[in-house]
Scaffold this motif. Structure first.
Motif, PDB file in Angstrom:
ATOM      1  N   ASN A 239       1.080  -1.069  -0.332  1.00 40.50           N
ATOM      2  CA  ASN A 239      -0.257   0.490  -0.007  1.00 40.50           C
ATOM      3  C   ASN A 239       0.893   1.202   0.029  1.00 40.50           C
ATOM      4  N   THR A 240       2.441   1.616   0.737  1.00 44.84           N
ATOM      5  CA  THR A 240       2.806   2.046   1.306  1.00 44.84           C
ATOM      6  C   THR A 240       3.708   2.957  -0.344  1.00 44.84           C
ATOM      7  N   LEU A 241       3.812   1.451  -1.262  1.00 46.38           N
ATOM      8  CA  LEU A 241       4.659   1.900  -2.551  1.00 46.38           C
ATOM      9  C   LEU A 241       3.712   1.926  -3.297  1.00 46.38           C
ATOM     10  N   GLY A 242       2.200   2.060  -3.624  1.00 44.91           N
ATOM     11  CA  GLY A 242       1.480   2.306  -4.346  1.00 44.91           C
ATOM     12  C   GLY A 242       1.349   3.603  -4.471  1.00 44.91           C
ATOM     13  N   ARG A 243       1.151   3.478  -3.078  1.00 39.91           N
ATOM     14  CA  ARG A 243       1.180   5.288  -3.146  1.00 39.91           C
ATOM     15  C   ARG A 243       1.859   6.454  -3.632  1.00 39.91           C
ATOM     16  N   ALA A 244       3.043   5.924  -3.170  1.00 39.49           N
ATOM     17  CA  ALA A 244       3.606   6.471  -3.536  1.00 39.49           C
ATOM     18  C   ALA A 244       5.054   6.841  -4.571  1.00 39.49           C
ATOM     19  N   TYR A 245       4.468   5.436  -5.678  1.00 39.10           N
ATOM     20  CA  TYR A 245       4.977   4.611  -7.156  1.00 39.10           C
ATOM     21  C   TYR A 245       4.190   6.205  -8.326  1.00 39.10           C
ATOM     22  N   PRO A 246       4.372   6.564  -9.027  1.00 37.59           N
ATOM     23  CA  PRO A 246       3.413   7.258 -10.347  1.00 37.59           C
ATOM     24  C   PRO A 246       3.430   6.766 -10.921  1.00 37.59           C
ATOM     25  N   LYS A 247       2.057   7.308 -11.643  1.00 37.84           N
ATOM     26  CA  LYS A 247       0.928   6.050 -12.312  1.00 37.84           C
ATOM     27  C   LYS A 247       2.366   6.221 -13.728  1.00 37.84           C
ATOM     28  N   ALA A 248       1.644   5.043 -14.601  1.00 35.65           N
ATOM     29  CA  ALA A 248       2.447   5.125 -15.665  1.00 35.65           C
ATOM     30  C   ALA A 248       1.062   4.264 -16.914  1.00 35.65           C
ATOM     31  N   ASP A 249       0.108   4.836 -17.187  1.00 39.79           N
ATOM     32  CA  ASP A 249      -0.930   4.115 -17.973  1.00 39.79           C
ATOM     33  C   ASP A 249      -0.401   3.997 -19.224  1.00 39.79           C
ATOM     34  N   TRP A 250       0.558   4.183 -19.368  1.00 36.88           N
ATOM     35  CA  TRP A 250       0.646   3.979 -20.776  1.00 36.88           C
ATOM     36  C   TRP A 250       1.548   2.655 -21.494  1.00 36.88           C
ATOM     37  N   ALA A 251       1.796   1.988 -20.197  1.00 30.54           N
ATOM     38  CA  ALA A 251       2.450   0.923 -20.352  1.00 30.54           C
ATOM     39  C   ALA A 251       2.540  -0.332 -19.636  1.00 30.54           C
ATOM     40  N   PRO A 252       1.687  -1.389 -20.790  1.00 39.24           N
ATOM     41  CA  PRO A 252       2.054  -2.546 -20.462  1.00 39.24           C
ATOM     42  C   PRO A 252       1.671  -3.202 -18.903  1.00 39.24           C
ATOM     43  N   ARG A 253       0.189  -3.592 -19.048  1.00 40.22           N
ATOM     44  CA  ARG A 253       0.051  -3.723 -17.506  1.00 40.22           C
ATOM     45  C   ARG A 253       1.316  -4.340 -16.728  1.00 40.22           C
ATOM     46  N   MET A 254       1.747  -5.387 -16.963  1.00 33.18           N
ATOM     47  CA  MET A 254       2.592  -6.150 -16.229  1.00 33.18           C
ATOM     48  C   MET A 254       3.822  -5.158 -15.678  1.00 33.18           C
ATOM     49  N   PHE A 255       4.061  -4.320 -16.314  1.00 34.40           N
ATOM     50  CA  PHE A 255       5.113  -3.214 -16.091  1.00 34.40           C
ATOM     51  C   PHE A 255       4.762  -1.768 -15.407  1.00 34.40           C
ATOM     52  N   ARG A 256       3.249  -2.136 -15.207  1.00 33.66           N
ATOM     53  CA  ARG A 256       2.879  -0.930 -13.737  1.00 33.66           C
ATOM     54  C   ARG A 256       2.874  -0.790 -13.174  1.00 33.66           C
ATOM     55  N   ALA A 257       4.107  -0.752 -12.478  1.00 34.51           N
ATOM     56  CA  ALA A 257       4.747  -0.763 -11.328  1.00 34.51           C
ATOM     57  C   ALA A 257       3.982  -0.379 -10.098  1.00 34.51           C
ATOM     58  N   LYS A 258       3.198   0.789 -10.061  1.00 36.08           N
ATOM     59  CA  LYS A 258       2.115   1.251  -9.214  1.00 36.08           C
ATOM     60  C   LYS A 258       1.087   0.393  -8.897  1.00 36.08           C
ATOM     61  N   THR A 259       0.111  -0.317 -10.416  1.00 38.12           N
ATOM     62  CA  THR A 259      -0.669  -0.993 -10.648  1.00 38.12           C
ATOM     63  C   THR A 259       0.076  -2.960  -9.518  1.00 38.12           C
ATOM     64  N   THR A 260       1.178  -3.144 -10.000  1.00 36.02           N
ATOM     65  CA  THR A 260       1.386  -4.001  -9.471  1.00 36.02           C
ATOM     66  C   THR A 260       2.221  -4.465  -8.142  1.00 36.02           C
ATOM     67  N   PHE A 261       1.816  -2.894  -7.463  1.00 33.50           N
ATOM     68  CA  PHE A 261       1.912  -2.730  -6.041  1.00 33.50           C
ATOM     69  C   PHE A 261       1.056  -2.641  -5.585  1.00 33.50           C
ATOM     70  N   GLN A 262       0.132  -1.557  -5.818  1.00 36.18           N
ATOM     71  CA  GLN A 262      -1.707  -1.685  -5.414  1.00 36.18           C
ATOM     72  C   GLN A 262      -1.675  -3.443  -5.352  1.00 36.18           C
ATOM     73  N   GLY A 263      -1.777  -4.175  -6.698  1.00 35.09           N
ATOM     74  CA  GLY A 263      -2.476  -5.321  -6.672  1.00 35.09           C
ATOM     75  C   GLY A 263      -2.476  -6.401  -5.681  1.00 35.09           C
ATOM     76  N   MET A 264      -0.668  -6.675  -5.168  1.00 37.35           N
ATOM     77  CA  MET A 264       0.465  -6.903  -4.591  1.00 37.35           C
ATOM     78  C   MET A 264      -0.154  -7.005  -2.752  1.00 37.35           C
ATOM     79  N   ALA A 265      -1.036  -6.051  -2.208  1.00 37.10           N
ATOM     80  CA  ALA A 265      -1.761  -5.234  -1.708  1.00 37.10           C
ATOM     81  C   ALA A 265      -3.141  -6.110  -0.871  1.00 37.10           C
ATOM     82  N   ARG A 266      -3.954  -6.476  -2.161  1.00 36.01           N
ATOM     83  CA  ARG A 266      -5.134  -6.809  -2.324  1.00 36.01           C
ATOM     84  C   ARG A 266      -5.185  -8.330  -2.263  1.00 36.01           C
TER      85      ARG A 266
END
Length: 647
Positions: free
Chosen positions: A400-427
């Motif tokens: 959750n902390t990493l997901g809040r801190a990392y910038p969004k990268a909507d342009w990248a494929p989902r598996m390479f969007r670190a913010k999205t991945t971090f948020q997924g790990m918290a669920r």
């Protein structure tokens, strides 16, 4: 394929309002333009619109048993009716038609509420048993065919194939359910059993409803569910052979018809497998229909043509303009509820094309859910490997902390969007899959809805839909769990709803061989490694079809059936989307935060973000408000009455 409707006075035997019944039936004329009939007796009225498919000359409805004490109205097909007839005749039942409909009344007499367990097909029906003073409603296992019902303020019970039939009665309140609105903005549809209206419900897949005279407190009962046991030890080669056998059987049953029959052919694996199998079961040419797009990024026509050429089908193609957005209001009226799947546009067009050439079309719907074909399945399994390596109690605070801190990268494929991945790990797994299926995520809906609307929701979240189904899944296999969730939510609420309304708008029957319940049950016994292997989805289906389809069809990247929303909202629909979303109709509800609506439009149209799916969802809600909620209720005089059928 047909439309059914009815009225019951469960507390007595008062006279049925024949005009209301006629309006309800007329509202569904598109579902059955061939004939319309009603049956009325003390306290009961049943109505039917018919699209003649099987036993064209004598299969009229409402249909009765031998002594007229049992009557049914039916929408769908019972594919195994030919094997049921001799069994029922051996029990002493006399048939007067060659229709699958007559099987229902005799099966009810023979087996009661368990009759539905004997039916193989897609169906929604209502049966009145005068001797038992009982109304029996049933819906097929995967909810291919729709069935709505409501208890009205005067105590009467009404039902119909579409919500517009209930609205046409005149007694249904148009008060919207806030929980349904929350589900819509999360999922793009209102999930079973809820409807957009507080007073109405959908009968859930694999459920029946018994209403006895004198009773009011009744609850639907489940008669079927799929269990992912994953316990089969069959080898890959034998599984391929068994799958081919089951596909042959499923498609053979669905090719029974007395009217012109064909298939949709998109050029994808599922529809191509259906067409290839159909071609092997007929001496004539298969009729196939495709839509092409004038935007190459969305066009699969060349792949459909490859299959059509290989099997020498009678192939029909029409090109859909990339700016084919004139259907917005038409779709809002057709679906009766807010519905946000933009592929409803090409689905509507391919059904329109098919009806010019056939009355029945086989589709490849259900293949992704049954065989494991969605791209999101592979992404979910990728994330699940990381989630399983660390307990949730540790994962949630760290990621959750990493997901809040990392910038969004909507342009990248989902598996390479670190913010999205971090948020997924918290669920949790269910939270993560719900998030991946959400059109507007939970944080987005929190910004979208006004304080007033959140108060009306009283803490309800659409995530509870997934939680409820996950609790019944009886599996902890990562792939099986999300397949189960899709079979209960996305397939029913989105895919089947989309295809039913689009096809019925053109009086076209669509049949679903990849949703045969016996095939689905068998696939649920197979290990997930036969469905997704490495990065290859639908592995078993593809291996099974290698003798019949080229690799260029089986192993090319999946495209989907999409429209260019992002470009529309920055181009030809730029002003229209702004007028709709910032206009008076959404504002009148008091449910939305105007600043956030402005943000969604401005960020999208500037190119900063892609909010096209969210904007389409809002546009379709606004269109629903104008075309359904604001529609003037049907008033007398009623349309010309339907033919009255007596036993």
């Amino acid at each position: 394929m047909c439309g059914i409707a009815g009225i019951l006075d469960p507390q007595g035997s008062s006279e049925i309002d024949r005009d209301a019944l006629a309006r309800m039936n007329q509202a569904q004329h598109h579902r059955g333009p061939d004939e319309g009939s009603v049956h009325v007796e003390a306290g009961v009225g049943l109505a039917h619109r018919r699209l003649s498919i099987i036993d064209v000359s004598t299969g009229q409805q409402p249909l009765f048993n031998e002594d007229g004490s049992v009557v049914v109205v039916f929408n769908g097909e019972i594919y195994n009716y030919q094997s049921l007839i001799p069994e029922l005749q051996a029990l002493g039942h006399v048939f007067h038609t060659r229709s699958d409909t007559e099987c229902i009344v005799h099966a009810w007499e023979a087996w009661g509420v368990d009759c539905v367990k004997r039916f193989r097909g897609m169906f929604a029906f209502a049966l009145w048993d005068r001797n038992q003073q009982t109304l029996f409603l049933a819906r097929d296992r995967l909810a291919v065919k729709p069935l709505y019902y409501a208890w009205l303020a005067d105590g009467r019970f009404v039902f119909g194939s579409e919500l517009k039939a209930l609205l046409a009665h005149g007694g249904l309140s148009r008060d919207m359910d806030p929980a349904a609105v929350e589900e819509y903005f999360a999922l793009g549809y209102v999930a079973e059993p809820r409807t957009i209206f507080k007073q109405a419900r959908k009968l859930s897949p694999g459920h029946t409803l018994v209403v006895k005279r004198g009773e009011r407190a009744v609850e639907p009962q489940q008669y079927w569910d799929v269990r992912f046991t994953l316990d089969s030890r069959i080898g890959a080669e034998d599984a391929c052979a068994e799958l081919r056998h089951r596909l042959d059987e499923s498609i053979r049953l669905r090719m029974i018809s007395e009217v012109p029959l064909g298939a949709f052919l998109s050029g994808g694996v599922d529809s191509s497998a259906v067409v290839a199998t159909m071609a092997g079961q007929t001496d004539g040419k298969v009729n196939t229909c495709s839509v092409a797009f004038d935007d190459p990024a969305f066009d699969e026509a060349e792949f459909a043509q490859l299959v059509a050429d290989k099997y020498r089908t009678n192939h029909h193609v029409e090109t859909v303009r990339s700016d084919d957005f004139d259907l917005i209001d038409t779709l809002a009226r057709q679906y009766d509820e807010p519905f946000a799947d933009s592929s409803a546009i090409p689905t509507y067009r391919v059904c329109q094309l098919a009806r010019k050439h056939v009355t029945v079309a086989l589709s490849g719907d259900g293949g992704d859910e049954t065989f494991g074909g969605y791209r999101r399945y592979k992404l979910h399994l990728f994330e699940e490997r990381f989630r399983s390596a660390m307990p949730l109690a540790m994962r949630r605070p760290i990621f959750n902390t990493l997901g809040r801190a990392y910038p969004k990268a909507d342009w990248a494929p989902r598996m390479f969007r670190a913010k999205t991945t971090f948020q997924g790990m918290a669920r949790t797994s269910v939270e993560a899959y719900f998030h991946s299926m959400s059109i507007l995520s939970t944080p987005m809906r929190d910004q979208l809805f006004s304080a007033r609307f959140k108060s009306e929701l009283a803490g309800y979240s659409a995530e509870q839909v997934f939680d409820r189904h996950a609790a019944n899944a009886s599996t902890d296999d990562p792939l099986a769990l999300i397949q189960y969730l899709d079979l209960k939510t996305y397939l029913v609420g989105d895919i089947n709803t989309k295809v039913d309304r689009a096809s019925m708008a053109h009086s076209l029957e669509v049949r679903e061989p990849l949703m045969d319940h016996e095939l689905v049950e068998w696939m649920a016994t197979l290990p997930s490694s036969l469905k997704i292997r490495g990065q290859e989805g639908k592995w078993l289906l593809k291996k099974s079809m290698e003798p019949q389809l080229p690799d260029s069809i089986l192993y090319r990247p999946k495209m989907g059936f999409a429209v260019p929303l992002a470009r529309w909202f920055r181009g030809p629909l730029k002003q229209r989307v702004r007028d709709a979303i910032l206009g008076p109709r959404l504002a009148e509800t008091g449910w939305f935060d105007r600043k956030y609506l402005e943000h969604l439009i401005d960020a999208h149209q500037s190119g900063a973000r892609d909010y096209s799916a969210s904007l389409w969802t809002l546009m379709m809600f606004e269109a629903f408000l104008r075309n359904v909620i604001d529609e003037v209720p049907v008033a007398a005089p009623a349309p010309q009455r339907e033919a009255v059928v007596q036993p």
